[in-house]
Design a protein around this motif. Sequence first.
Motif, mmCIF file in Angstrom:
data_model
loop_
_atom_site.group_PDB
_atom_site.id
_atom_site.type_symbol
_atom_site.label_atom_id
_atom_site.label_comp_id
_atom_site.label_asym_id
_atom_site.label_seq_id
_atom_site.Cartn_x
_atom_site.Cartn_y
_atom_site.Cartn_z
ATOM 1 N N ALA A 39 -24.829 -0.064 -6.842
ATOM 2 C CA ALA A 39 -25.160 0.038 -5.411
ATOM 3 C C ALA A 39 -26.654 -0.171 -5.181
ATOM 4 C CB ALA A 39 -24.723 1.392 -4.871
ATOM 5 N N LEU A 40 -27.489 0.409 -6.032
ATOM 6 C CA LEU A 40 -28.938 0.240 -5.905
ATOM 7 C C LEU A 40 -29.354 -1.199 -6.212
ATOM 8 C CD1 LEU A 40 -30.087 3.598 -7.508
ATOM 9 C CD2 LEU A 40 -30.809 2.792 -5.257
ATOM 10 N N LEU A 41 -28.768 -1.773 -7.250
ATOM 11 C CA LEU A 41 -29.113 -3.140 -7.615
ATOM 12 C C LEU A 41 -28.652 -4.130 -6.550
ATOM 13 C CD1 LEU A 41 -28.271 -2.971 -11.411
ATOM 14 C CD2 LEU A 41 -30.542 -3.397 -10.442
ATOM 15 N N ASP A 42 -27.481 -3.878 -5.959
ATOM 16 C CA ASP A 42 -26.987 -4.741 -4.888
ATOM 17 C C ASP A 42 -27.944 -4.724 -3.703
ATOM 18 O OD1 ASP A 42 -25.207 -6.409 -3.443
ATOM 19 O OD2 ASP A 42 -24.356 -4.648 -2.455
ATOM 20 N N ARG A 43 -28.428 -3.524 -3.358
ATOM 21 C CA ARG A 43 -29.393 -3.406 -2.263
ATOM 22 C C ARG A 43 -30.688 -4.161 -2.612
ATOM 23 N NH1 ARG A 43 -29.766 0.978 1.252
ATOM 24 N NH2 ARG A 43 -27.560 1.224 0.773
ATOM 25 N N ALA A 44 -31.137 -3.990 -3.853
ATOM 26 C CA ALA A 44 -32.356 -4.675 -4.292
ATOM 27 C C ALA A 44 -32.199 -6.191 -4.218
ATOM 28 C CB ALA A 44 -32.703 -4.254 -5.715
ATOM 29 N N CYS A 45 -31.041 -6.685 -4.633
ATOM 30 C CA CYS A 45 -30.805 -8.131 -4.654
ATOM 31 C C CYS A 45 -30.701 -8.725 -3.252
ATOM 32 C CB CYS A 45 -29.529 -8.435 -5.431
ATOM 33 S SG CYS A 45 -29.665 -8.107 -7.209
ATOM 34 N N ARG A 46 -30.308 -7.913 -2.271
ATOM 35 C CA ARG A 46 -30.201 -8.405 -0.899
ATOM 36 C C ARG A 46 -31.468 -8.169 -0.081
ATOM 37 N NH1 ARG A 46 -26.701 -5.786 1.986
ATOM 38 N NH2 ARG A 46 -26.011 -4.184 0.517
ATOM 39 N N CYS A 47 -32.432 -7.471 -0.689
ATOM 40 C CA CYS A 47 -33.681 -7.162 0.020
ATOM 41 C C CYS A 47 -34.900 -7.862 -0.559
ATOM 42 C CB CYS A 47 -33.920 -5.649 -0.003
ATOM 43 S SG CYS A 47 -32.846 -4.701 1.113
ATOM 44 N N GLU A 48 -34.941 -8.054 -1.875
ATOM 45 C CA GLU A 48 -36.127 -8.585 -2.540
ATOM 46 C C GLU A 48 -35.781 -9.897 -3.240
ATOM 47 O OE1 GLU A 48 -39.177 -9.774 -3.508
ATOM 48 O OE2 GLU A 48 -39.703 -7.706 -2.947
ATOM 49 N N THR A 49 -36.349 -11.001 -2.765
ATOM 50 C CA THR A 49 -36.041 -12.316 -3.335
ATOM 51 C C THR A 49 -36.526 -12.452 -4.778
ATOM 52 O OG1 THR A 49 -38.093 -13.216 -2.390
ATOM 53 C CG2 THR A 49 -36.067 -13.449 -1.087
ATOM 54 N N ALA A 50 -37.561 -11.663 -5.157
ATOM 55 C CA ALA A 50 -38.075 -11.724 -6.531
ATOM 56 C C ALA A 50 -37.069 -11.206 -7.549
ATOM 57 C CB ALA A 50 -39.379 -10.932 -6.637
ATOM 58 N N MET A 51 -35.979 -10.574 -7.093
ATOM 59 C CA MET A 51 -34.921 -10.131 -8.014
ATOM 60 C C MET A 51 -34.240 -11.314 -8.699
ATOM 61 S SD MET A 51 -34.590 -6.829 -8.317
ATOM 62 C CE MET A 51 -32.921 -6.645 -8.941
#
Length: 461
Positions: free
Chosen positions: A178-190
Amino acid sequence: MRGPPRRSIIVWLTLAFFLLFVCRLLLDRGYRLHLLSIENAKERSYGIKKSRVQTLNYRGEDVSTGGTSAYIAGAYMAGRLSGNESSCIWYYGLPRSLSYPSSKINWTPEIGEKSPYRVLPFAIRGKDRDREDAPPITLCTHATADQVYGIVELARRWEGPLSLAVFAPGLDAGLAVALLDRACRCETAMSKVSVHLVFPAGRVPALGRAYKEKDDCTASDLQWRGTETERWKSGMTYPINVARNVARTSASTARVLVSDIELLPSERLASGFVAMVHGRPPKLGVVFVLPVFEIDKNEQPPSNKRELLSAVKAGLAVYFHRYRFLCPHCQRFPGLTRWMVRTDPGKVKPLIITRREYPHHRWEPVFIGMREDPLYTENMSWEGKQDKMAQMFEMCLLNYRLVVLDGAFLVHTPGIKRKPQIVGVARKEFLRPHEKKNAKLYQRVVKRLLAQYPTNRKCTQ
């Protein structure tokens, strides 16, 4: 009668060298005392007030707020809403479901099939991890399920690829995803990040209940859930060295920086390092040490040495963490005084070349090395402490040279760690056997290494 002229010259030269040595010693001691007085004044200024209630997180660290912290992972995205498009390439049906054949499960890098832990590699594979214009150094890091949002901070600071190993036993995988999904949809550098799941053989990762979806890119609804995890509730130890090995051996580059998720690199560290080595190929036996500092929790992490030195002068920064107040020798690197008195060079450059030898035999540096450097001892837990000591002892026996870098550093976030005033009896009882186990394991590894390599009496245990 007068003695021979040669004898007078020798006497005067000896006296001059002695005076120079005494002056250098006094200056060095004076500078250390100056740093100590600044830090002590800062500790008194920011000291724990009697009225303040101190709490400990699941790792036994002080997480008392004592005011608003200027640093929270993802805080730079406050007010931003997550998008529908992900910057990550997910596998195994993630992030909505999780399904994989047993053939995808790997053994751990050091112990192998006898390890109590297993690895599901590349739950996320970075789109841009092999980008040709990126510095060819992988930042290899690790986290427990509730810590993973710190990866957004590393991704936006680090110019090269990143490899993240997450300890995700059972339903902890659901929180991590859930945290990684949020990170991937918020930060393009992911798009530079690859993720691997580590878990006990008997507690395979599962998503379980769906976490309530929000669009907040700070992930304030998902962070700080440590006490809700299976790891916390079951009293599991954190196999930190398994995670380190997994992240490092999964890197796509020959050069690697193995670091903690709470350590932020200085700006343009990767490209600055590449410029320093001038395209020379990496080789075993030489690593490049990054000094590690920590900043007061009310301050933003410094981006360059000029900002860091200003923070040190103001008493807002010290060299690294459990270290300055709990274990001064663990990160007090050779050449610290010299590093601190030199101004920002504006580039990454070598400061001194040293070895892991007495009196720095308890030193646990963070460094840029190679994927093939000695592995970390996997049956040592985070809770047992001294988890990197065996690796450093092996590197000493192999005559590794350690090049301390100037103009580059890591900074720990958030806040300066001080020795907790309150540690519960239960917590002490929980830690004690793990500390004894790590100590025994270390002696066992030392014995094996001494039989494996030629004797080096400078490699003190």
